[in-house]
Design a protein around this motif. Structure first.
Motif, PDB file in Angstrom:
ATOM      1  N   ALA A 127      36.258  43.887  32.003  1.00  0.00           N
ATOM      2  CA  ALA A 127      36.146  43.327  33.350  1.00  0.00           C
ATOM      3  C   ALA A 127      36.913  42.012  33.456  1.00  0.00           C
ATOM      4  N   ILE A 128      36.786  41.161  32.449  1.00  0.00           N
ATOM      5  CA  ILE A 128      37.482  39.873  32.453  1.00  0.00           C
ATOM      6  C   ILE A 128      38.989  40.078  32.451  1.00  0.00           C
ATOM      7  N   LEU A 129      39.463  41.019  31.636  1.00  0.00           N
ATOM      8  CA  LEU A 129      40.906  41.304  31.575  1.00  0.00           C
ATOM      9  C   LEU A 129      41.412  41.815  32.924  1.00  0.00           C
ATOM     10  N   SER A 130      40.632  42.713  33.531  1.00  0.00           N
ATOM     11  CA  SER A 130      41.035  43.269  34.828  1.00  0.00           C
ATOM     12  C   SER A 130      41.080  42.185  35.902  1.00  0.00           C
ATOM     13  N   LEU A 131      40.097  41.304  35.894  1.00  0.00           N
ATOM     14  CA  LEU A 131      40.055  40.235  36.888  1.00  0.00           C
ATOM     15  C   LEU A 131      41.211  39.260  36.728  1.00  0.00           C
ATOM     16  N   LYS A 132      41.551  38.923  35.501  1.00  0.00           N
ATOM     17  CA  LYS A 132      42.672  38.014  35.256  1.00  0.00           C
ATOM     18  C   LYS A 132      43.990  38.642  35.691  1.00  0.00           C
ATOM     19  N   THR A 133      44.140  39.930  35.426  1.00  0.00           N
ATOM     20  CA  THR A 133      45.351  40.637  35.860  1.00  0.00           C
ATOM     21  C   THR A 133      45.444  40.672  37.381  1.00  0.00           C
ATOM     22  N   GLN A 134      44.285  40.923  38.004  1.00  0.00           N
ATOM     23  CA  GLN A 134      44.233  40.954  39.457  1.00  0.00           C
ATOM     24  C   GLN A 134      44.585  39.592  40.061  1.00  0.00           C
ATOM     25  N   ARG A 135      44.051  38.542  39.475  1.00  0.00           N
ATOM     26  CA  ARG A 135      44.329  37.195  39.972  1.00  0.00           C
ATOM     27  C   ARG A 135      45.814  36.877  39.879  1.00  0.00           C
ATOM     28  N   GLN A 136      46.440  37.271  38.804  1.00  0.00           N
ATOM     29  CA  GLN A 136      47.872  37.018  38.632  1.00  0.00           C
ATOM     30  C   GLN A 136      48.695  37.730  39.701  1.00  0.00           C
ATOM     31  N   ILE A 182      41.471  35.555  46.014  1.00  0.00           N
ATOM     32  CA  ILE A 182      41.700  34.790  44.778  1.00  0.00           C
ATOM     33  C   ILE A 182      40.471  33.955  44.422  1.00  0.00           C
ATOM     34  N   ILE A 183      39.868  33.357  45.447  1.00  0.00           N
ATOM     35  CA  ILE A 183      38.650  32.578  45.220  1.00  0.00           C
ATOM     36  C   ILE A 183      37.532  33.481  44.699  1.00  0.00           C
ATOM     37  N   ASN A 184      37.418  34.689  45.266  1.00  0.00           N
ATOM     38  CA  ASN A 184      36.387  35.631  44.827  1.00  0.00           C
ATOM     39  C   ASN A 184      36.598  36.050  43.369  1.00  0.00           C
ATOM     40  N   VAL A 185      37.853  36.291  43.023  1.00  0.00           N
ATOM     41  CA  VAL A 185      38.166  36.692  41.645  1.00  0.00           C
ATOM     42  C   VAL A 185      37.813  35.570  40.674  1.00  0.00           C
ATOM     43  N   GLU A 186      38.178  34.346  41.026  1.00  0.00           N
ATOM     44  CA  GLU A 186      37.869  33.219  40.137  1.00  0.00           C
ATOM     45  C   GLU A 186      36.364  33.010  40.006  1.00  0.00           C
ATOM     46  N   GLN A 187      35.643  33.210  41.100  1.00  0.00           N
ATOM     47  CA  GLN A 187      34.190  33.088  41.049  1.00  0.00           C
ATOM     48  C   GLN A 187      33.584  34.181  40.170  1.00  0.00           C
ATOM     49  N   MET A 188      34.136  35.375  40.290  1.00  0.00           N
ATOM     50  CA  MET A 188      33.640  36.483  39.494  1.00  0.00           C
ATOM     51  C   MET A 188      33.918  36.262  38.011  1.00  0.00           C
ATOM     52  N   LEU A 189      35.065  35.688  37.701  1.00  0.00           N
ATOM     53  CA  LEU A 189      35.393  35.406  36.301  1.00  0.00           C
ATOM     54  C   LEU A 189      34.377  34.444  35.678  1.00  0.00           C
ATOM     55  N   SER A 209      29.293  44.672  36.481  1.00  0.00           N
ATOM     56  CA  SER A 209      30.403  45.622  36.590  1.00  0.00           C
ATOM     57  C   SER A 209      30.565  46.169  38.007  1.00  0.00           C
ATOM     58  N   THR A 210      29.468  46.362  38.728  1.00  0.00           N
ATOM     59  CA  THR A 210      29.556  46.882  40.092  1.00  0.00           C
ATOM     60  C   THR A 210      30.253  45.885  41.010  1.00  0.00           C
ATOM     61  N   LYS A 211      29.882  44.602  40.904  1.00  0.00           N
ATOM     62  CA  LYS A 211      30.512  43.568  41.711  1.00  0.00           C
ATOM     63  C   LYS A 211      31.981  43.414  41.343  1.00  0.00           C
ATOM     64  N   LEU A 224      37.825  44.049  42.599  1.00  0.00           N
ATOM     65  CA  LEU A 224      39.101  44.652  42.201  1.00  0.00           C
ATOM     66  C   LEU A 224      39.609  45.622  43.269  1.00  0.00           C
ATOM     67  N   LYS A 225      38.701  46.381  43.851  1.00  0.00           N
ATOM     68  CA  LYS A 225      39.094  47.338  44.889  1.00  0.00           C
ATOM     69  C   LYS A 225      39.652  46.614  46.111  1.00  0.00           C
ATOM     70  N   ALA A 226      38.994  45.528  46.517  1.00  0.00           N
ATOM     71  CA  ALA A 226      39.478  44.760  47.668  1.00  0.00           C
ATOM     72  C   ALA A 226      40.877  44.200  47.400  1.00  0.00           C
ATOM     73  N   GLY A 227      41.091  43.707  46.187  1.00  0.00           N
ATOM     74  CA  GLY A 227      42.410  43.185  45.831  1.00  0.00           C
ATOM     75  C   GLY A 227      43.468  44.274  45.813  1.00  0.00           C
ATOM     76  N   ASN A 228      43.126  45.428  45.267  1.00  0.00           N
ATOM     77  CA  ASN A 228      44.086  46.534  45.215  1.00  0.00           C
ATOM     78  C   ASN A 228      44.429  47.027  46.615  1.00  0.00           C
ATOM     79  N   ASP A 229      43.438  47.024  47.510  1.00  0.00           N
ATOM     80  CA  ASP A 229      43.678  47.507  48.876  1.00  0.00           C
ATOM     81  C   ASP A 229      44.694  46.636  49.601  1.00  0.00           C
ATOM     82  N   ILE A 230      44.528  45.320  49.507  1.00  0.00           N
ATOM     83  CA  ILE A 230      45.462  44.441  50.225  1.00  0.00           C
ATOM     84  C   ILE A 230      46.845  44.471  49.579  1.00  0.00           C
TER      85      ILE A 230
END
Length: 230
Positions: free
Chosen positions: A22-31, A84-91, A100-102, A107-113
């Motif tokens: 989850a952490i790896l996915s969030l960091k990739t998403q943030r980038q 981006i703020i949501n991803v950093e908060q989640m990290l 994992s659900t959150k 991640l889905k919201a980020g992928n959609d945009i």
């Protein structure tokens, strides 16, 4: 023997749990989101430049279309910033697989945009509005249709206000570029004295001209007698 066995012992394999994933996915998403944010910011500057060029060429309809696209991009930037703020908060919150659900939702919201922005990337080149071709006309219609779906009344009004502001800026720039009128000569003390002397001489000349009809005769003793003409 014991030391030899310890040297040949292989390090134990590090297990990657769901939290690590989850952490790896969030960091990739943030980038990815931050990269897209920088790209949109550069496009905003380009939209303003293009709008000014279109206004200068008296293509106000296309300039307004460009500014509407700018307004839509500004809205997308706000979305990206929020994600981006949501991803950093989640990290900072991810500590167990209970999150994992959150994480999946973020991640889905980020992928959609990101998918939406990728689908619209061919409409971002507003420089095409500078041309007069059949392709440009088709691009203009497609962009107009997209903006009519994406923008609300307030966004449209904001774009129209920005158009008026840019027109005013360009008018002011034209005035500043006009050649200046020749400077008015400044009077100093010497010039004032010269003008005063000229005025005195002019009065004396006018006074003498009033006596042109009279004859002056000189008499012994230095007295002078004025004789009127008969």
């Amino acid at each position: 023997m014991g030391s030899s066995a310890s040297r040949n012992k292989r390090p134990s394999k590090v297990e990657i749990n769901d939290t690590d994933k989850a952490i790896l996915s969030l960091k990739t998403q943030r980038q990815k989101l931050e990269s897209q944010e920088r790209l949109l910011q550069l496009r905003l500057d380009n939209y303003v430049t293009t709008a000014k060029q279109l206004i200068a060429e008296s293509r106000k309809d296309r300039a307004l279309l460009t500014l509407k696209k700018k307004k839509m991009t500004e809205n997308q930037l706000l979305q990206l910033h929020g994600l981006i703020i949501n991803v950093e908060q989640m990290l900072s919150d991810v500590e167990s697989t209970k999150q994992s659900t959150k994480v999946f939702g973020v991640l889905k919201a980020g992928n959609d945009i990101l998918k939406t922005l990728q689908a619209q990337v061919r409409l971002d080149d507003v420089q095409r509005l500078m041309d007069d071709t059949a392709e440009t006309a088709a691009y203009q219609r497609e962009l107009n249709a997209l903006l009519s779906q994406q923008l609300g009344e307030e966004d449209v009004e904001g774009a129209e206000e920005e158009l008026e502001m840019l027109e005013k800026i360009l008018e002011d720039e034209e005035v500043l570029q006009m050649p200046n009128a020749p400077p008015v000569p400044q009077l100093n003390e010497t010039n004032v004295k010269q003008i005063s002397q000229k005025e005195i001489l002019a009065k004396q000349v006018n006074k003498k001209s009033e006596t042109v009809g009279d004859d002056e005769v000189s008499i012994n003793g230095g007295t002078s007698v004025m004789l009127e003409a008969s």
